[in-house]
Motif scaffolding. Structure first.
Motif, PDB file in Angstrom:
ATOM      1  N   UNK A 299       0.752  -1.368   0.004  1.00  0.00           N
ATOM      2  CA  UNK A 299       0.028   0.025   0.024  1.00  0.00           C
ATOM      3  C   UNK A 299       0.724   1.141   0.012  1.00  0.00           C
ATOM      4  N   UNK A 300       0.364   2.291  -0.563  1.00  0.00           N
ATOM      5  CA  UNK A 300       0.907   3.646  -0.404  1.00  0.00           C
ATOM      6  C   UNK A 300       0.950   4.190   0.897  1.00  0.00           C
ATOM      7  N   UNK A 301       1.798   5.056   1.440  1.00  0.00           N
ATOM      8  CA  UNK A 301       1.908   5.724   2.572  1.00  0.00           C
ATOM      9  C   UNK A 301       1.811   7.044   2.481  1.00  0.00           C
ATOM     10  N   UNK A 302       1.095   7.793   3.461  1.00  0.00           N
ATOM     11  CA  UNK A 302       0.892   9.032   3.473  1.00  0.00           C
ATOM     12  C   UNK A 302       2.235   9.792   3.927  1.00  0.00           C
ATOM     13  N   UNK A 303       2.426  10.780   3.588  1.00  0.00           N
ATOM     14  CA  UNK A 303       3.534  11.763   3.863  1.00  0.00           C
ATOM     15  C   UNK A 303       3.678  11.891   5.206  1.00  0.00           C
ATOM     16  N   UNK A 304       2.425  11.959   5.936  1.00  0.00           N
ATOM     17  CA  UNK A 304       2.357  12.143   7.419  1.00  0.00           C
ATOM     18  C   UNK A 304       3.018  10.895   8.161  1.00  0.00           C
ATOM     19  N   UNK A 305       2.845   9.722   7.626  1.00  0.00           N
ATOM     20  CA  UNK A 305       3.332   8.320   7.967  1.00  0.00           C
ATOM     21  C   UNK A 305       4.906   8.510   7.777  1.00  0.00           C
ATOM     22  N   UNK A 306       5.250   8.937   6.785  1.00  0.00           N
ATOM     23  CA  UNK A 306       6.924   8.946   6.393  1.00  0.00           C
ATOM     24  C   UNK A 306       7.530   9.903   7.516  1.00  0.00           C
ATOM     25  N   UNK A 318      13.098   9.510  -0.884  1.00  0.00           N
ATOM     26  CA  UNK A 318      13.220   8.168  -0.854  1.00  0.00           C
ATOM     27  C   UNK A 318      13.602   7.735   0.529  1.00  0.00           C
ATOM     28  N   UNK A 319      12.918   6.675   1.083  1.00  0.00           N
ATOM     29  CA  UNK A 319      13.194   6.173   2.388  1.00  0.00           C
ATOM     30  C   UNK A 319      12.835   4.604   2.482  1.00  0.00           C
ATOM     31  N   UNK A 320      13.346   4.074   3.331  1.00  0.00           N
ATOM     32  CA  UNK A 320      13.036   2.556   3.243  1.00  0.00           C
ATOM     33  C   UNK A 320      12.544   2.255   4.836  1.00  0.00           C
ATOM     34  N   UNK A 326       9.969   3.414  -0.311  1.00  0.00           N
ATOM     35  CA  UNK A 326       9.028   4.321  -0.967  1.00  0.00           C
ATOM     36  C   UNK A 326       9.681   5.400  -1.583  1.00  0.00           C
ATOM     37  N   UNK A 327       8.940   5.864  -2.737  1.00  0.00           N
ATOM     38  CA  UNK A 327       9.347   7.269  -3.119  1.00  0.00           C
ATOM     39  C   UNK A 327       8.072   8.248  -3.215  1.00  0.00           C
ATOM     40  N   UNK A 328       8.909   9.354  -2.819  1.00  0.00           N
ATOM     41  CA  UNK A 328       7.708  10.568  -2.676  1.00  0.00           C
ATOM     42  C   UNK A 328       8.374  11.687  -2.910  1.00  0.00           C
TER      43      UNK A 328
END
Length: 385
Positions: A299-306, A318-320, A326-328
């Motif tokens: 599933x996609x993640x929200x920027x808030x979750x990131x 980019x973050x793991x 994930x790319x954002x």
């Protein structure tokens, strides 16, 4: 002893007077130095220049910051202060031209959102369409059928106008994803003409969400999405969905919305509007507030979750997390994209979706707003030279 007393008295008087004179001289000297320092900072002008205030930008120079909000979001949790427009998403067209809300919760949320947004002088648009339809499947089949004949077109226009008046919204956003035939493009054009005539006569707005028209990997024009360019004369804003490039030419999450992809999109739409003598101020660049996983089954993640995972992620793209990459778009990329759009004459920025944003110092909405303000003032002074 008396002579010694007289001598000491004279000496004290001399020292006192000398100190007084020396102090006065030093005071004058320090004052002179201060005057010189001030003079170096603010030299007198023979033209008698006056201090100027910061420019008060006219309405023509204002830029839009538009945020889509899904209909299940709590209107009390939305920060309206930085936004010019909220787009409440979505209502669903039927094939015979009716309009469906997803339920009573949606209509109640719309009412609350209109009231709260208007307190902040933020306009509320109602989005029609989207990718998925309430009755199942893609919205395309329903929208295409509704626009394919005069009777259903006129019914859809009539229903939308009625909602605008009943709910006190400020306009309609058409999100037909996506016209794929020449008939689709022509029917959409005719429909937009009818809708804009009705809404503009009521001092309401019309916007349209459009495909980026650029392939996420090759960065070339996509021909399968079709628009009649003349249609854009009838809308107030063209909201470019400059994201979801990960699906082009085989799934690659890194193509969600990288900066080079956005550069190609901005050039394409700027050139299109220039060549057809359309005002580029109508163009609004869309950006994603979500992160795309490299595994398409995740599933996609929200920027808030990131950001909740690590605040330093605000400066990355980019973050793991938990073994998944994930790319954002982080804050710096958002800043660069905003500057890019405004430097090409665009009228503002658009967000999908406000409910994904972080709060506080790492809010992307705040980043967009601050960059719009700074770039607008910078461009103001540049144009004045």
């Amino acid at each position: 002893m008396k002579k010694r007393y007289i001598f000491l008295t004279v000496l004290i008087v001399v020292i006192f007077v000398g100190g007084f004179i020396t102090g006065a001289l030093l005071t004058n000297h320090n004052q002179t130095d201060q005057d010189i320092k001030i003079a170096k900072k603010s030299p007198p002008s023979s033209k008698g220049l006056e201090q100027k205030e910061m420019p008060k930008l006219s309405d023509d120079q204002s830029k839009a910051l538009i945020g889509y909000v899904q209909d299940f979001r709590d209107p009390n949790q939305i920060d309206y202060s930085n936004l010019t427009h909220i787009i409440f998403s979505f209502v669903h067209p039927t094939k015979d031209g009716q309009v469906l809300f997803t339920g009573e919760h949606a209509t109640q949320n719309l009412k609350k959102m209109v009231a709260k947004a208007h307190e902040q002088n933020t306009k509320v648009m109602l989005a029609v369409g989207g990718w998925f339809h309430l009755n199942g499947g893609e919205t395309y089949d329903y929208f295409s059928a509704a626009l394919s004949n005069q009777a259903s077109q006129e019914r859809l226009v009539k229903e939308l106008v009625a909602i605008v008046e009943r709910e006190n919204v400020d306009g309609i956003d058409i999100d037909f994803e996506h016209p794929r035939t020449d008939d689709d493009a022509r029917n959409l054009h005719v429909f937009i003409e009818k809708l804009s005539e009705e809404l503009h006569s009521r001092n309401k707005e019309v916007s349209i969400a459009v495909h980026s028209k650029i392939h996420g990997q090759t960065l070339t024009e996509l021909a399968y999405v079709k628009y009649e360019t003349a249609m854009f004369h009838n809308v107030d804003y063209v909201n470019i969905m400059a994201y979801d490039g990960q699906w082009d030419g085989g799934y690659q999450a890194k193509n969600l919305s990288p900066y080079p992809f956005t550069e190609s999109i901005v050039r394409y739409w700027a050139n299109l509007f220039d060549s057809h003598k359309l005002p580029k101020e109508k163009l609004v660049l869309g950006v994603p507030f979500y992160a795309q996983p490299e595994d398409p089954n995740s599933k996609q993640l929200s920027y808030q979750t990131i950001i909740n995972n690590n605040e330093q992620n605000a400066g990355k793209d980019v973050v793991t997390i938990n073994g998944m990459t994930y790319h954002y778009n982080g804050q710096m990329t958002m800043l660069r994209k905003t500057e890019l759009a405004l430097q090409h004459g665009f009228g503002g920025m658009m967000v999908w979706e406000l409910g994904h944003d972080a709060t506080g110092a790492h809010s992307l909405t705040h980043t967009l707003s601050e960059t719009i303000s700074a770039t607008t003032i910078k461009n103001y002074y540049t144009l004045k030279k």
